[in-house]
Design an enzyme around this catalytic site. Structure first.
Site, short mmCIF file in Angstrom:
data_model
loop_
_atom_site.label_atom_id
_atom_site.label_comp_id
_atom_site.label_asym_id
_atom_site.label_seq_id
_atom_site.Cartn_x
_atom_site.Cartn_y
_atom_site.Cartn_z
N CYS A 69 -2.99 -8.24 -0.96
CA CYS A 69 -1.94 -8.75 -0.06
C CYS A 69 -2.56 -9.13 1.29
O CYS A 69 -3.14 -8.29 1.99
CB CYS A 69 -0.86 -7.70 0.13
SG CYS A 69 -0.16 -7.06 -1.42
N CYS A 72 -2.04 -7.15 4.70
CA CYS A 72 -2.16 -5.69 4.74
C CYS A 72 -3.55 -5.23 5.15
O CYS A 72 -4.56 -5.66 4.58
CB CYS A 72 -1.80 -5.11 3.37
SG CYS A 72 -1.78 -3.31 3.34
N CYS A 109 10.05 8.49 5.20
CA CYS A 109 9.55 7.54 4.21
C CYS A 109 8.14 7.93 3.80
O CYS A 109 7.22 7.90 4.63
CB CYS A 109 9.57 6.13 4.79
SG CYS A 109 11.21 5.62 5.37
N CYS A 142 12.74 8.77 1.32
CA CYS A 142 12.53 7.48 0.67
C CYS A 142 11.07 7.43 0.22
O CYS A 142 10.17 7.74 1.00
CB CYS A 142 12.82 6.33 1.63
SG CYS A 142 12.54 4.68 0.95
N CYS A 202 15.83 -0.07 -1.05
CA CYS A 202 15.41 -0.51 0.28
C CYS A 202 14.40 -1.63 0.08
O CYS A 202 13.35 -1.42 -0.54
CB CYS A 202 14.79 0.67 1.03
SG CYS A 202 14.05 0.25 2.63
N ARG A 272 16.87 -2.80 9.44
CA ARG A 272 15.91 -1.95 10.15
C ARG A 272 14.82 -2.79 10.79
O ARG A 272 14.20 -3.62 10.13
CB ARG A 272 15.28 -0.95 9.17
CG ARG A 272 14.34 0.06 9.82
CD ARG A 272 13.74 0.97 8.77
NE ARG A 272 14.76 1.48 7.88
CZ ARG A 272 14.53 1.89 6.63
NH1 ARG A 272 13.31 1.85 6.13
NH2 ARG A 272 15.51 2.34 5.88
#
Length: 386
Positions: A69, A72, A109, A142, A202, A272
């Site tokens: 990615c 990232c 999270c 989460c 989410c 968020r």
């Protein structure tokens, strides 16, 4: 402005705006920006009042990811000088989570780098969930572990997870330009697996990767169709050592327009403000609270965030209040709908141009001084920022 009146009316009725209306929000001028914020703010207050939900990230395993990615810092081949460590032990993760909960976070999270968890990883995370919940009464958990295999979402739900995060990130049309090692369809499949297992879904996006307005609208409409309870809006943190290090395309005004568009498309969903708010919104962060009803407290996965105390002061100074563990995040109609579908994870858990010609916004000058690599908290001997 007729556009904004129409969007407010639709938002209060939970009616989907047209693609043209969503694009028009992104095309509004800076002169109209406060009107856009005020209009989207009416929709936000209708469904969430003046509450701000605080979330706290714990990076269970940092770096060394086999995926490519481009955005990232933990990606395959990343030269970003981030913290790298293998799995935290359950008690270490629980201690890190406790710092966030003490700072006011309602949701923790738990995130791990990688393509997706093995069954052994799921067992490990299940132990961590148990430790976090045992030591932090009432906290939501989460999990964010990458692509899920069949049955893993159910196992996480059985272990006590309340939600699962897996972002779409960008439009289907441009996804292959960002990532080659998995597909957009893979991501959609994982969100659906989580939802089907009774986890609060989410899923969000990353803005600032060079995408067009059409790409942004595409991904937000796709999210609306998936119907997650939470939509995190990340603003690209251009880490040195990653392919997108030179992508400084965002201004504070652009970020506010993006958040407003997301609010209009997902009026009754937890929106968020996630990674990058300090880097790109900067002193305009308090205005963004009129659009989003949720933020991350303190640091992110591999970068440092604003001090937790400063976050709390900002919320109070802007006239908002921190959402308590005894308050339900989602509007009653969404909680009732999810309960009817058999999901018990939602009590407090968590989707025509206006006539003004605006010249194209030129990219910001690169502000590498604003990107601070995380050196404290999980995986270190230093106290976390919460």
């Amino acid at each position: 402005m007729d556009l904004l009146n129409t969007l407010v009316d639709k938002g209060l009725r939970r009616e989907l705006p047209s693609r043209e209306e969503a694009l028009a929000v992104l095309a509004t001028s800076d002169d109209d920006l406060l009107d856009v914020v005020a209009a989207a703010g009416k929709v936000r207050r209708q469904w969430f009042g003046r509450r701000v939900k605080l979330n706290y990230l714990v990076n269970l395993k940092s770096g060394l990811c086999p995926e490519d990615c481009s955005y990232c810092s933990q990606r395959l081949g990343s030269k970003a000088e981030i913290l790298k460590y293998t799995w935290l032990k359950p008690d270490e993760a629980s201690q890190a989570a406790a710092a966030g909960v003490a700072g006011g976070a309602k949701r923790v999270c738990l995130v791990a780098s990688g393509r997706g968890p093995t069954d052994r990883d799921v067992d490990r995370v299940a132990q961590t969930i148990a430790a976090v919940k045992e030591q932090n009464e009432g906290v939501e958990v989460c999990a964010c572990l990458g692509l899920l295999s069949d049955g893993q979402a159910e196992r996480l739900r059985g272990a006590g997870a309340d939600a699962y995060n897996h972002n779409l990130n960008t439009s289907e049309a441009t996804y292959a330009d960002i990532t080659k090692t998995h597909t957009y369809a893979d991501r959609v499949d994982t969100v659906r697996k989580a939802h089907a297992a009774g986890l609060s879904a989410c899923s969000g996006l990353i803005a600032g990767m060079g995408e067009s307005d059409e790409d942004l609208v595409d991904v937000v409409f796709s999210l609306r169709e998936l119907d997650p309870d939470s939509v995190p809006v990340n603003f690209l943190i251009p880490f040195e050592g990653t392919p997108l290090a030179k992508e400084w395309n965002l201004t504070p005004q652009r970020c506010l327009r993006i958040l407003a568009m997301v609010r209009f498309v997902c009026p009754d969903v937890e929106v968020r403000i996630a990674g990058g708010r300090e880097v790109h919104l900067r002193s305009m962060q308090p205005l963004a609270l009129n659009l989003a009803n949720s933020i991350f407290l303190g640091d992110y996965l591999t970068s440092e965030g604003q001090a937790g105390k400063a976050d709390l002061e900002m919320i109070a100074d802007a006239g908002f209040e921190v959402e308590g563990t005894d308050q339900v995040t989602l509007p009653e109609h969404r909680v009732d709908a999810e309960s009817a579908a058999g999901c018990g994870s939602h009590e407090g858990g968590g989707c025509g141009p206006c006539g003004v010609d605006e010249p194209p916004v030129e990219s910001n000058e690169a502000r590498t001084d604003l990107v601070a690599v995380r050196r404290r908290g999980a995986g270190t001997d230093l106290a976390p920022n919460a």
